[in-house]
Scaffold this active site. Structure first.
Site, PDB file in Angstrom:
ATOM      1  N   LYS A  16       0.829  -1.212   0.000  1.00  0.00           N
ATOM      2  CA  LYS A  16       0.000   0.000   0.000  1.00  0.00           C
ATOM      3  C   LYS A  16       0.862   1.260   0.000  1.00  0.00           C
ATOM      4  O   LYS A  16       0.618   2.171  -0.776  1.00  0.00           O
ATOM      5  CB  LYS A  16      -0.942   0.034   1.219  1.00  0.00           C
ATOM      6  CG  LYS A  16      -2.007  -1.048   1.223  1.00  0.00           C
ATOM      7  CD  LYS A  16      -3.058  -0.809   2.307  1.00  0.00           C
ATOM      8  CE  LYS A  16      -2.511  -0.861   3.717  1.00  0.00           C
ATOM      9  NZ  LYS A  16      -2.094  -2.199   4.152  1.00  0.00           N
ATOM     10  N   ARG A  91      -9.898  -0.049   8.845  1.00  0.00           N
ATOM     11  CA  ARG A  91      -9.303  -1.352   9.074  1.00  0.00           C
ATOM     12  C   ARG A  91     -10.253  -2.263   9.824  1.00  0.00           C
ATOM     13  O   ARG A  91      -9.843  -3.309  10.337  1.00  0.00           O
ATOM     14  CB  ARG A  91      -8.050  -1.156   9.917  1.00  0.00           C
ATOM     15  CG  ARG A  91      -6.750  -1.439   9.191  1.00  0.00           C
ATOM     16  CD  ARG A  91      -5.639  -1.295  10.205  1.00  0.00           C
ATOM     17  NE  ARG A  91      -4.412  -1.854   9.738  1.00  0.00           N
ATOM     18  CZ  ARG A  91      -3.513  -1.180   9.023  1.00  0.00           C
ATOM     19  NH1 ARG A  91      -3.736   0.065   8.668  1.00  0.00           N
ATOM     20  NH2 ARG A  91      -2.397  -1.763   8.684  1.00  0.00           N
ATOM     21  N   ARG A 130      11.089  -6.915   4.565  1.00  0.00           N
ATOM     22  CA  ARG A 130      11.061  -5.482   4.888  1.00  0.00           C
ATOM     23  C   ARG A 130      11.762  -5.213   6.227  1.00  0.00           C
ATOM     24  O   ARG A 130      12.367  -4.159   6.415  1.00  0.00           O
ATOM     25  CB  ARG A 130       9.606  -4.991   4.941  1.00  0.00           C
ATOM     26  CG  ARG A 130       9.490  -3.488   5.087  1.00  0.00           C
ATOM     27  CD  ARG A 130       8.084  -2.997   4.822  1.00  0.00           C
ATOM     28  NE  ARG A 130       7.178  -3.298   5.923  1.00  0.00           N
ATOM     29  CZ  ARG A 130       5.879  -3.026   5.907  1.00  0.00           C
ATOM     30  NH1 ARG A 130       5.322  -2.492   4.841  1.00  0.00           N
ATOM     31  NH2 ARG A 130       5.118  -3.314   6.925  1.00  0.00           N
ATOM     32  N   ARG A 136      11.562  -1.725  10.639  1.00  0.00           N
ATOM     33  CA  ARG A 136      10.377  -1.311  11.387  1.00  0.00           C
ATOM     34  C   ARG A 136      10.132  -2.273  12.543  1.00  0.00           C
ATOM     35  O   ARG A 136      10.164  -3.490  12.365  1.00  0.00           O
ATOM     36  CB  ARG A 136       9.171  -1.313  10.443  1.00  0.00           C
ATOM     37  CG  ARG A 136       8.521   0.033  10.317  1.00  0.00           C
ATOM     38  CD  ARG A 136       7.451  -0.021   9.292  1.00  0.00           C
ATOM     39  NE  ARG A 136       6.257  -0.729   9.767  1.00  0.00           N
ATOM     40  CZ  ARG A 136       5.110  -0.705   9.128  1.00  0.00           C
ATOM     41  NH1 ARG A 136       4.997  -0.031   8.007  1.00  0.00           N
ATOM     42  NH2 ARG A 136       4.071  -1.360   9.599  1.00  0.00           N
ATOM     43  N   ARG A 148      -0.506  -9.449  13.190  1.00  0.00           N
ATOM     44  CA  ARG A 148      -1.016  -8.475  12.217  1.00  0.00           C
ATOM     45  C   ARG A 148      -1.814  -9.178  11.129  1.00  0.00           C
ATOM     46  O   ARG A 148      -2.842  -8.664  10.675  1.00  0.00           O
ATOM     47  CB  ARG A 148       0.141  -7.661  11.630  1.00  0.00           C
ATOM     48  CG  ARG A 148       0.594  -6.571  12.600  1.00  0.00           C
ATOM     49  CD  ARG A 148       1.985  -6.088  12.304  1.00  0.00           C
ATOM     50  NE  ARG A 148       2.089  -5.425  11.026  1.00  0.00           N
ATOM     51  CZ  ARG A 148       3.228  -5.348  10.322  1.00  0.00           C
ATOM     52  NH1 ARG A 148       4.324  -5.922  10.789  1.00  0.00           N
ATOM     53  NH2 ARG A 148       3.243  -4.719   9.190  1.00  0.00           N
TER      54      ARG A 148
END
Ligand code: ADP
Length: 190
Positions: A16, A91, A130, A136, A148
């Site tokens: 996204k 969400r 990532r 992160r 998640r």
């Protein structure tokens, strides 16, 4: 394309953020990312950031009373009149209903909900990759990644059924190169 009001939807790791960065250049609208807003608040250790931190760090949704107020405030800014790309909100189905309320109070209509679809295996692979690149915090721990994904399945995915009958939902195959996916989205918006 200016003036379009768009929600960018998809599981964590769907790309996204990557597509949003390209799309705002094309659409000439502000990018409103709840994830970025929370991370910004966290970095600056604001009250909101401190409250959001414990939820983000375990891969849970930040409570609605915090998130919705933040989004309502942002959507009431004048630049939104030119259109917007909302990324990471809604969400959950209650957030989707709340977004309808916020937008109708501003006399704004949603034009598209773009759903970037990727498989669970692909999501897992991308998030751990990532973690190595961006570092992160919520990408580092496999248990947080799993949480998640579970949160997405149980709370976020039902939004698709909320939007489908409204005929504004566009499904995009999120597997391929960044450029291929961007082309698919642009084509769907034409
Ligand atoms: P990703 O798409 O990779 O999950 P985001 O940057 O969109 O990442 O969001 C990071 C975290 O911020 C989420 O895991 C969640 O804790 C919080 N968050 C973002 N958007 C929302 C939202 N609409 N409602 C509640 N929490 C949110």
């Amino acid at each position: 394309m200016k003036g379009k009001n768009i929600v960018l939807f998809g599981p964590p790791g769907a790309g996204k953020g990557t597509q949003a960065a390209k799309l705002i250049g094309f659409l000439q609208v502000p990018h409103i990312s709840t994830g970025d807003m929370f991370r910004h608040n966290l970095k600056n250790q604001t009250e909101l950031g401190k409250k959001a931190q414990e939820y983000m760090s375990r891969g849970a949704l930040v409570p609605d009373e915090i998130t919705i107020a933040m989004v309502a405030d942002r959507l009431s800014q004048p630049d939104v009149k030119e259109g917007f790309l909302l990324d990471g909100f809604p969400r959950s189905t209650p957030q989707a209903a709340e977004l309808d309320n916020i937008l109708s109070s501003l006399s704004i209509q949603l034009d598209y909900v773009i759903n970037i679809a990727v498989s669970d295996e692909e999501v897992r692979a991308r998030l751990s990759k990532r973690a190595e690149i961006e570092g992160r915090a919520d990408d580092r721990d496999p248990a947080v990644i799993q949480n998640r994904i579970d949160t997405y399945k149980s709370q976020s995915e039902p939004c698709l059924e909320y939007y489908r009958p409204k005929n504004i939902l566009v499904d995009i195959n999120g597997t391929g190169t960044i450029e291929e996916i961007f082309e698919r989205i642009k084509k769907a918006l034409q």
